[in-house]
Design a protein around this motif. Structure first.
Motif, PDB file in Angstrom:
ATOM      1  N   MET A  59       0.854  -1.170   0.000  1.00 55.01           N
ATOM      2  CA  MET A  59       0.000   0.000   0.000  1.00 55.01           C
ATOM      3  C   MET A  59       0.899   1.232   0.000  1.00 55.01           C
ATOM      4  N   ARG A  60       0.746   2.035  -1.020  1.00 52.06           N
ATOM      5  CA  ARG A  60       1.548   3.257  -1.159  1.00 52.06           C
ATOM      6  C   ARG A  60       0.778   4.430  -0.573  1.00 52.06           C
ATOM      7  N   VAL A  61       1.403   5.131   0.388  1.00 54.04           N
ATOM      8  CA  VAL A  61       0.721   6.228   1.065  1.00 54.04           C
ATOM      9  C   VAL A  61       1.550   7.502   1.016  1.00 54.04           C
ATOM     10  N   ALA A  62       0.849   8.611   1.158  1.00 50.77           N
ATOM     11  CA  ALA A  62       1.470   9.903   1.417  1.00 50.77           C
ATOM     12  C   ALA A  62       1.029  10.299   2.809  1.00 50.77           C
ATOM     13  N   ILE A  63       1.952  10.792   3.605  1.00 52.93           N
ATOM     14  CA  ILE A  63       1.619  11.280   4.933  1.00 52.93           C
ATOM     15  C   ILE A  63       1.631  12.804   4.889  1.00 52.93           C
ATOM     16  N   PHE A  64       0.518  13.394   5.297  1.00 53.81           N
ATOM     17  CA  PHE A  64       0.394  14.852   5.360  1.00 53.81           C
ATOM     18  C   PHE A  64       0.585  15.261   6.812  1.00 53.81           C
ATOM     19  N   SER A  65       1.475  16.223   7.050  1.00 47.96           N
ATOM     20  CA  SER A  65       1.739  16.685   8.412  1.00 47.96           C
ATOM     21  C   SER A  65       2.105  18.154   8.390  1.00 47.96           C
ATOM     22  N   SER A  66       1.684  18.866   9.426  1.00 47.59           N
ATOM     23  CA  SER A  66       2.006  20.292   9.538  1.00 47.59           C
ATOM     24  C   SER A  66       2.951  20.603  10.690  1.00 47.59           C
ATOM     25  N   GLY A  67       3.298  19.603  11.500  1.00 44.53           N
ATOM     26  CA  GLY A  67       4.009  19.922  12.730  1.00 44.53           C
ATOM     27  C   GLY A  67       5.202  19.057  13.046  1.00 44.53           C
ATOM     28  N   THR A  68       5.198  18.508  14.267  1.00 46.53           N
ATOM     29  CA  THR A  68       6.379  17.815  14.781  1.00 46.53           C
ATOM     30  C   THR A  68       6.602  16.441  14.159  1.00 46.53           C
ATOM     31  N   GLY A  69       5.547  15.793  13.702  1.00 43.53           N
ATOM     32  CA  GLY A  69       5.723  14.514  13.026  1.00 43.53           C
ATOM     33  C   GLY A  69       5.840  13.304  13.927  1.00 43.53           C
ATOM     34  N   THR A  70       5.289  13.351  15.143  1.00 43.21           N
ATOM     35  CA  THR A  70       5.403  12.178  16.007  1.00 43.21           C
ATOM     36  C   THR A  70       4.557  11.018  15.502  1.00 43.21           C
ATOM     37  N   ASN A  71       3.384  11.300  14.946  1.00 51.95           N
ATOM     38  CA  ASN A  71       2.589  10.210  14.365  1.00 51.95           C
ATOM     39  C   ASN A  71       3.248   9.679  13.087  1.00 51.95           C
ATOM     40  N   PHE A  72       3.876  10.564  12.331  1.00 51.29           N
ATOM     41  CA  PHE A  72       4.667  10.117  11.182  1.00 51.29           C
ATOM     42  C   PHE A  72       5.730   9.121  11.629  1.00 51.29           C
ATOM     43  N   GLU A  73       6.472   9.462  12.694  1.00 53.98           N
ATOM     44  CA  GLU A  73       7.523   8.575  13.201  1.00 53.98           C
ATOM     45  C   GLU A  73       6.956   7.220  13.626  1.00 53.98           C
ATOM     46  N   ALA A  74       5.817   7.255  14.315  1.00 53.67           N
ATOM     47  CA  ALA A  74       5.207   6.005  14.786  1.00 53.67           C
ATOM     48  C   ALA A  74       4.854   5.094  13.618  1.00 53.67           C
ATOM     49  N   ILE A  75       4.462   5.680  12.506  1.00 54.44           N
ATOM     50  CA  ILE A  75       4.123   4.888  11.316  1.00 54.44           C
ATOM     51  C   ILE A  75       5.396   4.477  10.573  1.00 54.44           C
ATOM     52  N   ALA A  76       6.276   5.429  10.322  1.00 51.85           N
ATOM     53  CA  ALA A  76       7.482   5.165   9.516  1.00 51.85           C
ATOM     54  C   ALA A  76       8.407   4.154  10.176  1.00 51.85           C
ATOM     55  N   ASP A  77       8.444   4.127  11.504  1.00 51.13           N
ATOM     56  CA  ASP A  77       9.377   3.253  12.214  1.00 51.13           C
ATOM     57  C   ASP A  77       8.755   1.926  12.639  1.00 51.13           C
ATOM     58  N   ASN A  78       7.509   1.682  12.261  1.00 53.24           N
ATOM     59  CA  ASN A  78       6.822   0.469  12.678  1.00 53.24           C
ATOM     60  C   ASN A  78       7.231  -0.707  11.782  1.00 53.24           C
ATOM     61  N   LYS A  79       7.932  -1.670  12.366  1.00 50.21           N
ATOM     62  CA  LYS A  79       8.438  -2.816  11.595  1.00 50.21           C
ATOM     63  C   LYS A  79       7.314  -3.677  11.011  1.00 50.21           C
ATOM     64  N   ASP A  80       6.214  -3.824  11.754  1.00 51.93           N
ATOM     65  CA  ASP A  80       5.088  -4.628  11.253  1.00 51.93           C
ATOM     66  C   ASP A  80       4.482  -4.018   9.990  1.00 51.93           C
ATOM     67  N   LEU A  81       4.395  -2.690   9.959  1.00 52.96           N
ATOM     68  CA  LEU A  81       3.851  -2.027   8.767  1.00 52.96           C
ATOM     69  C   LEU A  81       4.777  -2.216   7.572  1.00 52.96           C
ATOM     70  N   LYS A  82       6.067  -2.129   7.815  1.00 54.54           N
ATOM     71  CA  LYS A  82       7.021  -2.346   6.718  1.00 54.54           C
ATOM     72  C   LYS A  82       6.883  -3.765   6.172  1.00 54.54           C
ATOM     73  N   LYS A  83       6.816  -4.745   7.092  1.00 59.39           N
ATOM     74  CA  LYS A  83       6.660  -6.152   6.665  1.00 59.39           C
ATOM     75  C   LYS A  83       5.364  -6.365   5.902  1.00 59.39           C
ATOM     76  N   ALA A  84       4.309  -5.668   6.329  1.00 56.60           N
ATOM     77  CA  ALA A  84       2.999  -5.833   5.688  1.00 56.60           C
ATOM     78  C   ALA A  84       2.949  -5.202   4.298  1.00 56.60           C
ATOM     79  N   GLY A  85       3.898  -4.317   4.006  1.00 60.46           N
ATOM     80  CA  GLY A  85       3.954  -3.728   2.670  1.00 60.46           C
ATOM     81  C   GLY A  85       3.602  -2.247   2.597  1.00 60.46           C
ATOM     82  N   LEU A  86       3.605  -1.550   3.728  1.00 58.85           N
ATOM     83  CA  LEU A  86       3.354  -0.114   3.688  1.00 58.85           C
ATOM     84  C   LEU A  86       4.576   0.590   3.100  1.00 58.85           C
ATOM     85  N   VAL A  87       4.343   1.412   2.102  1.00 59.85           N
ATOM     86  CA  VAL A  87       5.396   2.212   1.487  1.00 59.85           C
ATOM     87  C   VAL A  87       4.992   3.675   1.625  1.00 59.85           C
TER      88      VAL A  87
END
Length: 193
Positions: free
Chosen positions: A1-29
């Protein structure tokens, strides 16, 4: 699944998604991070992870339609399938809603439908309710009114300061958002079998 992350600030939710190993294994790009804020801390965080980072300043466009059409051109080039809002402080308009129906996901720091809007944590705290929470939902043309995907409750303790509550809310956000995205990927995969 190819996604774009939209963020206006610090990016902590971005980090939680980008650094999640299970999401990477599942195919999140994560195809790109889009921000409307040239000073957003998420820019450094996404670049540090080698993710294309696109700053699109709304003030440079006459209309919301022109602004969103510019965003859509980037998304189209990168074959983005879903948009993940992670602290994006703009209301998404019809241009993107029509291009990504039921494929724009938001996280909100309250138990929707209670306390919609930009100040969900503070509004719940000031209302002196006993619990609030975190909601992940698809967006629609309203403000925090789209179909709810999942929620988790967070108690408001009698001894809480607003900072205590914010910290507990953010912990739950960083757990719930990757969990929901993982479920969505698995559902997509099973539908394609």
């Amino acid at each position: 699944m190819r996604v774009a992350i939209f963020s206006s600030g610090t990016g902590t939710n971005f980090e939680a998604i980008a650094d999640n190993k299970d999401l990477k294994k599942a195919g999140l790009v994560i195809s790109c991070v889009i921000t409307d804020n040239p000073l957003a801390k998420v820019i450094e965080k996404s670049k540090a992870r080698g993710i294309e980072t696109i700053v699109i300043d709304k003030s440079e466009y006459k209309t919301k339609k022109e602004y969103e059409e510019t965003i859509y051109e980037y998304l189209k080039q990168l074959n983005v399938e879903y948009i993940i809002l992670a602290g994006y402080m703009r209301i998404v308009g019809d241009t993107l809603l029509n291009k990504y129906p039921q494929r724009i996901i938001n996280i909100h720091p309250a138990m929707l439908p209670s306390f919609p809007g930009a100040h969900g944590i503070r509004d719940a705290f000031d209302a002196k309710v006993k619990q609030t929470g975190v909601t992940v939902h698809f967006i629609d043309s309203g403000i925090d009114t789209g179909p709810i995907i999942d929620q988790v409750a967070v108690p408001i303790l009698p001894t809480d300061t607003i900072e205590d509550l914010e910290e507990r809310i953010h912990i739950q956000e960083h757990l719930l958002y990757p969990h929901v995205l993982n479920q969505l990927i698995n559902k997509m995969r099973s539908n394609n079998l």
